[in-house]
Design a protein around this motif. Structure first.
Motif, mmCIF file in Angstrom:
data_model
loop_
_atom_site.group_PDB
_atom_site.id
_atom_site.type_symbol
_atom_site.label_atom_id
_atom_site.label_comp_id
_atom_site.label_asym_id
_atom_site.label_seq_id
_atom_site.Cartn_x
_atom_site.Cartn_y
_atom_site.Cartn_z
ATOM 1 N N ILE A 70 -5.319 -9.099 -3.493
ATOM 2 C CA ILE A 70 -4.110 -8.536 -4.103
ATOM 3 C C ILE A 70 -2.974 -9.528 -3.898
ATOM 4 C CG2 ILE A 70 -2.341 -6.745 -3.883
ATOM 5 C CD1 ILE A 70 -4.605 -4.845 -3.015
ATOM 6 N N TYR A 71 -2.270 -9.825 -4.961
ATOM 7 C CA TYR A 71 -1.080 -10.675 -4.873
ATOM 8 C C TYR A 71 0.121 -9.754 -5.128
ATOM 9 C CZ TYR A 71 2.124 -14.561 -6.086
ATOM 10 O OH TYR A 71 3.187 -15.441 -6.146
ATOM 11 N N PRO A 72 0.768 -9.267 -4.060
ATOM 12 C CA PRO A 72 1.849 -8.298 -4.240
ATOM 13 C C PRO A 72 3.209 -8.975 -4.344
ATOM 14 C CG PRO A 72 1.376 -8.514 -1.905
ATOM 15 C CD PRO A 72 0.533 -9.545 -2.621
ATOM 16 N N ILE A 81 -5.744 -9.035 -8.159
ATOM 17 C CA ILE A 81 -4.851 -8.022 -8.738
ATOM 18 C C ILE A 81 -3.419 -8.436 -8.409
ATOM 19 C CG2 ILE A 81 -4.181 -5.601 -8.806
ATOM 20 C CD1 ILE A 81 -6.902 -4.896 -7.564
ATOM 21 N N SER A 134 0.098 -7.267 -8.181
ATOM 22 C CA SER A 134 0.610 -5.903 -8.133
ATOM 23 C C SER A 134 2.104 -5.867 -7.825
ATOM 24 C CB SER A 134 -0.196 -5.091 -7.117
ATOM 25 O OG SER A 134 -0.083 -3.740 -7.441
ATOM 26 N N ASP A 147 -1.149 -4.615 -11.890
ATOM 27 C CA ASP A 147 -1.062 -3.220 -11.481
ATOM 28 C C ASP A 147 0.298 -2.988 -10.825
ATOM 29 O OD1 ASP A 147 -1.932 -0.614 -11.055
ATOM 30 O OD2 ASP A 147 -3.166 -1.092 -9.306
ATOM 31 N N TYR A 162 -2.497 0.733 -0.214
ATOM 32 C CA TYR A 162 -2.880 0.406 -1.596
ATOM 33 C C TYR A 162 -4.131 -0.483 -1.590
ATOM 34 C CZ TYR A 162 -2.606 -2.133 -6.027
ATOM 35 O OH TYR A 162 -2.903 -2.737 -7.219
ATOM 36 N N ALA A 163 -4.175 -1.461 -0.658
ATOM 37 C CA ALA A 163 -5.345 -2.350 -0.557
ATOM 38 C C ALA A 163 -6.600 -1.532 -0.238
ATOM 39 C CB ALA A 163 -5.102 -3.415 0.517
ATOM 40 N N ARG A 209 -7.727 0.283 -3.365
ATOM 41 C CA ARG A 209 -8.332 -0.618 -4.351
ATOM 42 C C ARG A 209 -9.563 -1.346 -3.806
ATOM 43 N NH1 ARG A 209 -5.929 -1.732 -9.319
ATOM 44 N NH2 ARG A 209 -8.119 -2.244 -9.578
ATOM 45 N N ALA A 223 -9.629 -3.722 -1.608
ATOM 46 C CA ALA A 223 -9.356 -5.163 -1.570
ATOM 47 C C ALA A 223 -9.488 -5.664 -0.136
ATOM 48 C CB ALA A 223 -7.953 -5.444 -2.093
ATOM 49 N N ILE A 244 -4.976 -10.092 1.066
ATOM 50 C CA ILE A 244 -3.614 -10.086 0.506
ATOM 51 C C ILE A 244 -3.231 -11.549 0.335
ATOM 52 C CG2 ILE A 244 -1.173 -9.624 0.983
ATOM 53 C CD1 ILE A 244 -2.174 -7.180 2.662
#
Ligand code: PNS
Length: 160
Positions: free
Chosen positions: A7-9, A34, A36, A69, A78-79, A82, A84, A87
């Motif tokens: 995840i790339y937030p 993702i 996000s 997302d 959230y991770a 999903r 995931a 991060i």
């Protein structure tokens, strides 16, 4: 073989060429990525979350393993939802390190199963941030090479 979902937030207000550089690097080494956007009610954003989703979807089209997302609440929660395991965060300069280290360690404390991976964007983007882009746009400066053309158009329209 491991199946790594990262995840790339971030806020992505708006997405810059520095973010895109990191997305490309992430897409190359992770099975799926993702990107996000945090739905953060405290901030006063320039673009709505929906506008940011549209811009990101537009620019990640070249990478079939990248999805866009939105999340709210704790990133590690959230991770977990999903499923995931990574991060992804970018570090541009030493000045980013302290905050990123703190965030990575807090996230590890909250969920030891999620690993934070740092990547460095191209040196030529080391000065670039969404805040700087918003400021240049507001003051009428050139955005060429700083954001994708479609984002530049949106910035001009927003600020005109
Ligand atoms: O692009 P940004 O603003 O630097 O991104 C910051 C972000 C969204 C990664 C960070 O604020 C975040 O993860 N917020 C979610 C809330 C959370 O999980 N906080 C605990 C870790 S500090």
């Amino acid at each position: 073989m491991k199946n790594v979902l990262a995840i790339y937030p971030g806020s992505f207000d708006p997405v810059t060429n520095g973010h895109l550089d990191l997305i490309e690097r992430g897409a190359n080494i992770f099975d799926r990525l993702i990107v996000s956007i945090l739905r953060n009610f405290d901030k006063d954003p320039l673009f709505t979350v929906e506008e940011r989703v549209e811009m990101l979807r537009d620019v990640v089209r070249p990478w079939p393993n990248v999805e866009v997302d939105v999340f709210s609440g704790l990133l590690v929660e959230y991770a977990r939802l999903r499923e995931a395991n990574v991060i992804l965060r970018g570090i541009r300069a030493v000045s980013d390190y302290e905050y990123e280290l703190q965030m990575a360690l807090v996230n590890r404390k909250l969920n030891p199963n999620v690993e934070t991976v740092f990547m460095m964007p191209k040196l030529s983007y080391s000065f670039l941030s969404s805040r700087i882009v918003r400021e240049i746009a507001q003051l009428g400066g050139s955005l060429t090479g700083l954001v994708p053309p479609a984002v530049e158009e949106r910035l001009r329209a927003k600020i005109a």
